[in-house]
Design a protein around this motif. Structure first.
Motif, short mmCIF file in Angstrom:
data_model
loop_
_atom_site.label_atom_id
_atom_site.label_comp_id
_atom_site.label_asym_id
_atom_site.label_seq_id
_atom_site.Cartn_x
_atom_site.Cartn_y
_atom_site.Cartn_z
N GLU A 165 1.18 -0.98 -0.09
CA GLU A 165 0.44 -0.22 0.35
C GLU A 165 1.01 1.31 0.36
N ARG A 166 1.97 1.33 1.04
CA ARG A 166 2.38 2.74 1.01
C ARG A 166 3.36 3.02 -0.28
N LEU A 167 4.06 1.79 -0.83
CA LEU A 167 4.43 2.29 -2.69
C LEU A 167 3.89 2.32 -3.51
N PHE A 168 2.87 1.89 -3.79
CA PHE A 168 2.24 1.65 -4.71
C PHE A 168 0.30 2.22 -4.86
N PHE A 169 -0.31 1.57 -3.87
CA PHE A 169 -1.18 2.37 -3.65
C PHE A 169 -1.80 2.82 -2.06
N THR A 170 -0.93 4.27 -1.85
CA THR A 170 -1.42 4.86 -1.32
C THR A 170 -2.44 5.30 -1.21
N LEU A 171 -3.63 6.14 -2.33
CA LEU A 171 -5.10 6.44 -2.19
C LEU A 171 -6.09 5.33 -1.92
N TYR A 172 -7.17 4.99 -2.11
CA TYR A 172 -8.28 3.73 -1.97
C TYR A 172 -8.38 4.18 -3.85
N TYR A 173 -8.09 2.84 -4.39
CA TYR A 173 -8.68 2.57 -5.86
C TYR A 173 -10.02 1.83 -5.34
N PRO A 174 -10.99 1.35 -5.84
CA PRO A 174 -11.81 1.57 -5.69
C PRO A 174 -11.87 -1.12 -6.57
N CYS A 175 -12.69 -2.12 -6.24
CA CYS A 175 -12.13 -2.60 -6.69
C CYS A 175 -11.06 -3.56 -6.99
N SER A 176 -10.05 -4.23 -7.42
CA SER A 176 -8.46 -4.37 -6.98
C SER A 176 -7.63 -3.34 -8.17
N SER A 177 -6.28 -3.73 -8.09
CA SER A 177 -5.72 -3.01 -8.18
C SER A 177 -3.89 -3.91 -8.47
N PHE A 178 -3.42 -4.07 -9.77
CA PHE A 178 -2.06 -3.98 -9.68
C PHE A 178 -0.19 -4.08 -9.75
#
Length: 208
Positions: A165-178
């Motif tokens: 989360e800290r490195l790549f997804f600091t903001l919330y994005y719904p569903c899922s990400s990669f």
């Protein structure tokens, strides 16, 4: 006594009016650089494939780039954390593919998935990744609510120390990400809903 009751009534009336104003507060629309834009402009940009929207507060909505590229400072440190979590040695010469689940939301809990669909989708994803780079994706979650439907199909692991989360997804994005990380630490991340093709394409680029 009547004066006290009257003043109390006035107080309640004022509170109710102010609460109503707060609840009906105008929504602020922002572009990806935090510049205020109109609702119509927001919706126009949002509907393109290049951008996606998320709400960072009750009264604001912001646009965000769907794809991001960058470089992490130490792929080796990331490998160590992931290897400990999945109990498996990673090949430092190959890309790392991470599928990230943020938690239950309106997008990933709509009830349309079945065990069969999940198995087919992830089976196809993994088959393509093996053909491209002879690797398997790593499945990481922040919050495991609603992941029971993946039982026996996808082996989700808790984000080690919140690192992904800290490195790549600091903001919330719904569903899922990669995110796909190259052997040198370069990466391509993609936020929210995605197809297998997008994962394969990013993996091919990070495998060159």
């Amino acid at each position: 006594m009547k004066k006290i009751i009257f003043l109390s009534f006035i107080g309640i009336l004022i509170y109710s009016c102010s609460s109503s104003k707060i609840s009906k507060k105008e929504i602020i629309y922002l572009d990806e650089n935090n510049n205020k834009i109109s609702k119509s402009k927001f919706n126009q940009i949002w509907q393109t494939d290049r951008l996606y929207t998320y709400g960072d507060s009750i009264n604001s909505k912001k646009l965000a780039l769907r794809e991001q590229r960058g470089k992490i400072s130490s792929r080796t440190q990331l490998e160590v954390l992931l290897e400990k979590k999945i109990n498996q040695k990673l090949d430092s010469s190959k890309p790392i593919v991470i599928i990230y689940y943020p938690g239950k939301d309106y997008c990933n809990s709509n009830g349309v998935n079945t065990k069969k669909r999940i198995k087919n989708w992830y089976g196809k994803l993994e088959k393509g990744l093996y053909q491209i780079a002879k690797i398997k994706p790593i499945y990481i979650y922040k919050n495991n609510e609603n992941l029971q439907e993946y039982d026996g199909i996808v082996d989700w692991k808790k984000d080690p120390k919140g690192t992904i989360e800290r490195l790549f997804f600091t903001l919330y994005y719904p569903c899922s990400s990669f995110v796909v990380i190259s052997k040198d630490g370069d990466y391509i991340s993609y936020f929210s809903e995605f197809s297998q093709d997008l994962v394969w394409e990013a993996t091919q680029q990070m495998n060159e």
